[in-house]
Design a protein around this motif. Sequence first.
Motif, PDB file in Angstrom:
ATOM      1  N   TYR A  61       0.840  -1.196   0.000  1.00  0.00           N
ATOM      2  CA  TYR A  61       0.000   0.000   0.000  1.00  0.00           C
ATOM      3  C   TYR A  61       0.877   1.247   0.000  1.00  0.00           C
ATOM      4  N   VAL A  62       0.349   2.288  -0.617  1.00  0.00           N
ATOM      5  CA  VAL A  62       0.993   3.576  -0.472  1.00  0.00           C
ATOM      6  C   VAL A  62       0.801   4.031   0.968  1.00  0.00           C
ATOM      7  N   ASP A  63       1.771   4.755   1.506  1.00  0.00           N
ATOM      8  CA  ASP A  63       1.728   5.117   2.928  1.00  0.00           C
ATOM      9  C   ASP A  63       0.442   5.831   3.314  1.00  0.00           C
ATOM     10  N   SER A  64      -0.078   6.655   2.430  1.00  0.00           N
ATOM     11  CA  SER A  64      -1.230   7.484   2.786  1.00  0.00           C
ATOM     12  C   SER A  64      -2.513   6.683   3.014  1.00  0.00           C
ATOM     13  N   VAL A  65      -2.562   5.434   2.564  1.00  0.00           N
ATOM     14  CA  VAL A  65      -3.775   4.627   2.744  1.00  0.00           C
ATOM     15  C   VAL A  65      -3.544   3.437   3.665  1.00  0.00           C
ATOM     16  N   GLN A  66      -2.308   3.247   4.083  1.00  0.00           N
ATOM     17  CA  GLN A  66      -1.978   2.121   4.959  1.00  0.00           C
ATOM     18  C   GLN A  66      -2.845   2.149   6.206  1.00  0.00           C
ATOM     19  N   GLY A  67      -3.457   1.013   6.510  1.00  0.00           N
ATOM     20  CA  GLY A  67      -4.297   0.917   7.684  1.00  0.00           C
ATOM     21  C   GLY A  67      -5.745   1.325   7.446  1.00  0.00           C
ATOM     22  N   ARG A  68      -6.017   1.936   6.310  1.00  0.00           N
ATOM     23  CA  ARG A  68      -7.405   2.351   5.999  1.00  0.00           C
ATOM     24  C   ARG A  68      -7.981   1.562   4.826  1.00  0.00           C
ATOM     25  N   GLU A  90      -8.704  13.951   0.540  1.00  0.00           N
ATOM     26  CA  GLU A  90      -7.555  13.744  -0.347  1.00  0.00           C
ATOM     27  C   GLU A  90      -7.569  12.383  -1.035  1.00  0.00           C
ATOM     28  N   ASP A  91      -8.504  11.530  -0.685  1.00  0.00           N
ATOM     29  CA  ASP A  91      -8.669  10.261  -1.399  1.00  0.00           C
ATOM     30  C   ASP A  91      -9.485  10.438  -2.683  1.00  0.00           C
ATOM     31  N   THR A  92     -10.013  11.623  -2.881  1.00  0.00           N
ATOM     32  CA  THR A  92     -10.817  11.897  -4.068  1.00  0.00           C
ATOM     33  C   THR A  92     -10.007  11.695  -5.340  1.00  0.00           C
ATOM     34  N   GLY A  93     -10.641  11.066  -6.320  1.00  0.00           N
ATOM     35  CA  GLY A  93      -9.988  10.854  -7.600  1.00  0.00           C
ATOM     36  C   GLY A  93     -10.673   9.766  -8.391  1.00  0.00           C
ATOM     37  N   VAL A  94     -10.130   9.501  -9.557  1.00  0.00           N
ATOM     38  CA  VAL A  94     -10.606   8.382 -10.370  1.00  0.00           C
ATOM     39  C   VAL A  94      -9.710   7.183 -10.055  1.00  0.00           C
ATOM     40  N   TYR A  95     -10.337   6.086  -9.703  1.00  0.00           N
ATOM     41  CA  TYR A  95      -9.612   4.878  -9.320  1.00  0.00           C
ATOM     42  C   TYR A  95      -9.642   3.879 -10.478  1.00  0.00           C
TER      43      TYR A  95
END
Length: 119
Positions: A61-68, A90-95
């Motif tokens: 995982y990228v650090d910013s989402v680790q654990g979530r 900041e999680d907003t975006g196209v996945y």
Amino acid sequence: QVQLVESGGGLVQAGGSLRLSCAVSGSMFSIKENAMGWYRQAPGKQREPVATVTGGGSTNYVDSVQGRFTISRDNAKNALYLQMNSLKPEDTGVYYCFVRTVAPLRWYWGQGTQVTVSS
């Protein structure tokens, strides 16, 4: 031809959850043993990796989402998932989901699903 179709995106308030799905189809194609994962692209930013899972089940995982966020796969269903909890604006975006084959070396991408997290 391999096709990937994402679903599950939407609008959610900060702190909420979403579960993204990626269905993979193609004549005689199996995701088994292939690495898969999710990228995202926020407005005005480059596409970035979010989470990956190898054919053996190892995750990253990228650090910013680790654990979530939690990535998982169902080889029998040719499907990939991303459980996203405690969402932040900041999680907003196209996945986008992808499958990476080894022989030959190729990347297959879905069309993307929009995730919008309001504050």
